[in-house]
Motif scaffolding. Structure first.
Motif, mmCIF file in Angstrom:
data_model
loop_
_atom_site.group_PDB
_atom_site.id
_atom_site.type_symbol
_atom_site.label_atom_id
_atom_site.label_comp_id
_atom_site.label_asym_id
_atom_site.label_seq_id
_atom_site.Cartn_x
_atom_site.Cartn_y
_atom_site.Cartn_z
ATOM 1 N N SER A 114 0.798 -1.228 0.000
ATOM 2 C CA SER A 114 0.000 0.000 0.000
ATOM 3 C C SER A 114 0.830 1.277 0.000
ATOM 4 O O SER A 114 0.341 2.334 -0.404
ATOM 5 N N CYS A 115 2.085 1.199 0.461
ATOM 6 C CA CYS A 115 2.902 2.414 0.531
ATOM 7 C C CYS A 115 4.339 2.110 0.108
ATOM 8 O O CYS A 115 4.612 1.977 -1.073
ATOM 9 N N ASP A 116 5.238 1.982 1.063
ATOM 10 C CA ASP A 116 6.646 1.801 0.700
ATOM 11 C C ASP A 116 7.267 0.539 1.284
ATOM 12 O O ASP A 116 8.485 0.449 1.401
ATOM 13 N N GLU A 117 6.446 -0.431 1.636
ATOM 14 C CA GLU A 117 6.946 -1.757 1.997
ATOM 15 C C GLU A 117 6.308 -2.791 1.086
ATOM 16 O O GLU A 117 5.084 -2.792 0.916
ATOM 17 N N THR A 118 7.144 -3.643 0.514
ATOM 18 C CA THR A 118 6.641 -4.768 -0.261
ATOM 19 C C THR A 118 6.701 -5.978 0.660
ATOM 20 O O THR A 118 7.769 -6.320 1.163
ATOM 21 N N ALA A 119 5.559 -6.631 0.901
ATOM 22 C CA ALA A 119 5.541 -7.684 1.915
ATOM 23 C C ALA A 119 4.684 -8.865 1.482
ATOM 24 O O ALA A 119 3.692 -8.711 0.771
ATOM 25 N N ALA A 120 5.083 -10.039 1.938
ATOM 26 C CA ALA A 120 4.308 -11.258 1.738
ATOM 27 C C ALA A 120 4.408 -12.089 3.011
ATOM 28 O O ALA A 120 5.434 -12.067 3.702
ATOM 29 N N ALA A 121 3.341 -12.799 3.340
ATOM 30 C CA ALA A 121 3.320 -13.617 4.553
ATOM 31 C C ALA A 121 2.386 -14.796 4.370
ATOM 32 O O ALA A 121 1.429 -14.739 3.588
ATOM 33 N N LEU A 122 2.675 -15.844 5.102
ATOM 34 C CA LEU A 122 1.805 -17.015 5.168
ATOM 35 C C LEU A 122 1.330 -17.160 6.601
ATOM 36 O O LEU A 122 2.149 -17.256 7.529
ATOM 37 N N VAL A 123 0.018 -17.165 6.781
ATOM 38 C CA VAL A 123 -0.575 -17.239 8.119
ATOM 39 C C VAL A 123 -1.676 -18.291 8.111
ATOM 40 O O VAL A 123 -2.542 -18.284 7.244
ATOM 41 N N ARG A 124 -1.632 -19.167 9.106
ATOM 42 C CA ARG A 124 -2.654 -20.203 9.214
ATOM 43 C C ARG A 124 -3.648 -19.851 10.316
ATOM 44 O O ARG A 124 -3.264 -19.430 11.407
ATOM 45 N N GLY A 125 -4.915 -19.976 9.995
ATOM 46 C CA GLY A 125 -5.950 -19.763 10.988
ATOM 47 C C GLY A 125 -6.035 -18.359 11.533
ATOM 48 O O GLY A 125 -6.544 -18.146 12.635
ATOM 49 N N GLY A 126 -5.533 -17.393 10.792
ATOM 50 C CA GLY A 126 -5.626 -16.004 11.208
ATOM 51 C C GLY A 126 -4.617 -15.565 12.242
ATOM 52 O O GLY A 126 -4.525 -14.375 12.544
ATOM 53 N N ARG A 127 -3.824 -16.488 12.785
ATOM 54 C CA ARG A 127 -2.898 -16.137 13.868
ATOM 55 C C ARG A 127 -1.505 -16.761 13.738
ATOM 56 O O ARG A 127 -0.514 -16.133 14.112
ATOM 57 N N GLU A 128 -1.430 -17.969 13.234
ATOM 58 C CA GLU A 128 -0.156 -18.689 13.222
ATOM 59 C C GLU A 128 0.706 -18.241 12.037
ATOM 60 O O GLU A 128 0.440 -18.567 10.883
ATOM 61 N N GLU A 129 1.749 -17.508 12.344
ATOM 62 C CA GLU A 129 2.642 -16.976 11.314
ATOM 63 C C GLU A 129 3.663 -18.035 10.900
ATOM 64 O O GLU A 129 4.514 -18.440 11.689
ATOM 65 N N LEU A 130 3.598 -18.467 9.646
ATOM 66 C CA LEU A 130 4.549 -19.437 9.132
ATOM 67 C C LEU A 130 5.734 -18.768 8.456
ATOM 68 O O LEU A 130 6.848 -19.305 8.460
ATOM 69 N N ALA A 131 5.490 -17.616 7.848
ATOM 70 C CA ALA A 131 6.570 -16.891 7.171
ATOM 71 C C ALA A 131 6.154 -15.443 6.975
ATOM 72 O O ALA A 131 4.971 -15.148 6.793
ATOM 73 N N SER A 132 7.144 -14.561 7.011
ATOM 74 C CA SER A 132 6.884 -13.142 6.769
ATOM 75 C C SER A 132 8.143 -12.492 6.212
ATOM 76 O O SER A 132 9.216 -12.593 6.810
ATOM 77 N N VAL A 133 7.997 -11.853 5.066
ATOM 78 C CA VAL A 133 9.123 -11.163 4.431
ATOM 79 C C VAL A 133 8.673 -9.747 4.092
ATOM 80 O O VAL A 133 7.608 -9.551 3.513
ATOM 81 N N VAL A 134 9.487 -8.763 4.473
ATOM 82 C CA VAL A 134 9.179 -7.355 4.194
ATOM 83 C C VAL A 134 10.403 -6.704 3.554
ATOM 84 O O VAL A 134 11.501 -6.762 4.110
ATOM 85 N N HIS A 135 10.194 -6.098 2.399
ATOM 86 C CA HIS A 135 11.254 -5.291 1.792
ATOM 87 C C HIS A 135 10.919 -3.830 2.025
ATOM 88 O O HIS A 135 9.904 -3.317 1.547
ATOM 89 N N SER A 136 11.773 -3.137 2.797
ATOM 90 C CA SER A 136 11.542 -1.736 3.117
ATOM 91 C C SER A 136 12.232 -0.829 2.098
ATOM 92 O O SER A 136 13.333 -1.121 1.633
#
Length: 338
Positions: free
Chosen positions: A11-33
């Protein structure tokens, strides 16, 4: 097993992708600032931001899948930010999500960036915080909402001009501090006195809620110019009370944010406040909101710092709520700046 959602945020100046199970369990998160790319301009340049998203979207997505050790065949749906934000930036993430949906047949869920910030503040809670007041405060947004559920938000008030984070950036520029302004102003503020300068606080008309930071920003400028609006702004090294300016400015911002948020909670008859967005990282805001809230019987909750700034974990998390509620978007899903 709960559904696995791939979240995409641009939406702005971070490119990000994440995998989350069940709305809470974070399996992966990558952010390019993109902070380094915009620092020399003292703020986000929309054209540069969208170009960077074009360069980084697929590498970030690949890195996210690699981090989780999973392929797209393990994903149940794709959640993507489609509003609000910089229109060019939004269109890049939306295009990637649509392409993935078309190519894989995975369902597509559109996510509101503001609602996702609020959801981020709930992800580590063991009990439901609803109903509550949500303050979303960042470089682009400063607004109050009543939230009765993850997908049930009603705006109560917003800023009339600058967002609080934008005001931090502009004051940092005046003081010769690095971008982004929030962390640099707050760091300098620890060396100054919060009551050194009586900077103004915005007061809405009686009975109303709201924010305004343009007057405060102008007051800082006039102070630095010795009260003469036409005088040149002094060089950073020529400002003798820079730490006091930073501390007094930060205290004025925090005072307004806390006062309006807690008043909204009292007006709405709720005892829970969620604070989200990049400025939610501010230590002084956390300290004062929680202390003054406790005095009034109102609990203030903040996300962990990594979930205050823009990220895709919150997009995937709220996307799961929408997916579970039956929300589905077709390839006509469009981006909206507001």
């Amino acid at each position: 097993m709960a559904e696995l959602i791939l979240g995409i945020e641009s939406s702005c100046d971070e490119t990000a992708a994440a995998l989350v199970r069940g709305g809470r369990e974070e399996l992966a998160s990558v952010v390019h600032s993109q902070v380094a790319e915009h620092a020399k301009w003292g703020g986000v340049v929309p054209e540069l931001a969208s170009r960077s998203h074009l360069d980084q979207a697929l590498p970030v997505l690949d890195a996210c899948l690699e981090q989780a050790g999973l392929g797209l065949d393990a994903v149940d749906a794709i959640a993507v930010t489609h509003r609000p934000g910089l229109i060019g930036s939004l269109l890049v993430g939306l295009g990637v999500a649509k392409g993935l949906s078309l190519g894989t047949g995975l369902p597509l869920v559109g996510v509101d960036h503001i609602e996702a910030h609020v959801y981020a503040a709930t992800m580590d809670l063991e009990e439901s915080p609803y109903p509550c007041i949500a303050l979303v405060v960042s470089g682009g947004h400063t607004a109050l909402y009543r939230a009765d559920g993850p997908l049930e938000m009603r705006r109560l008030a917003t800023t009339l001009d600058d967002a609080a984070g934008e005001a931090f950036d502009k004051v940092a520029y005046l003081l010769g501090l690095p971008y982004p302004g929030g962390p640099s102003v707050s760091k300098l503020a620890t060396e100054g006195r919060r009551d050194a300068i009586a900077f103004p606080r915005y007061h809405p008309r009686k009975g109303a809620l709201g924010f305004s930071f343009s007057g405060l920003k102008t007051a800082v400028l006039y102070h630095l110019r010795g009260g003469d609006a036409l005088a040149p702004t002094p060089a950073p090294e020529a400002i003798p009370d820079a730490a006091d300016v930073a501390a007094s400015f930060e205290e004025a911002v925090v005072d307004v944010l806390v006062r309006q948020t807690l008043r909204a909670a009292e007006l709405e008859g709720v005892d829970q406040v969620l604070v989200a967005g990049g400025v939610a990282c501010n230590r002084r805001l956390r300290e004062v909101m929680q202390a003054e809230g406790a005095q009034r019987g109102i609990r203030a909750t903040f996300p962990r710092p990594a979930r205050c700034t823009d990220n895709a974990v919150m997009i995937a998390g709220l996307g799961w709520e929408g997916f579970r509620a039956g929300d589905r978007a077709d390839l006509g899903l469009d981006a909206a700046a507001r």
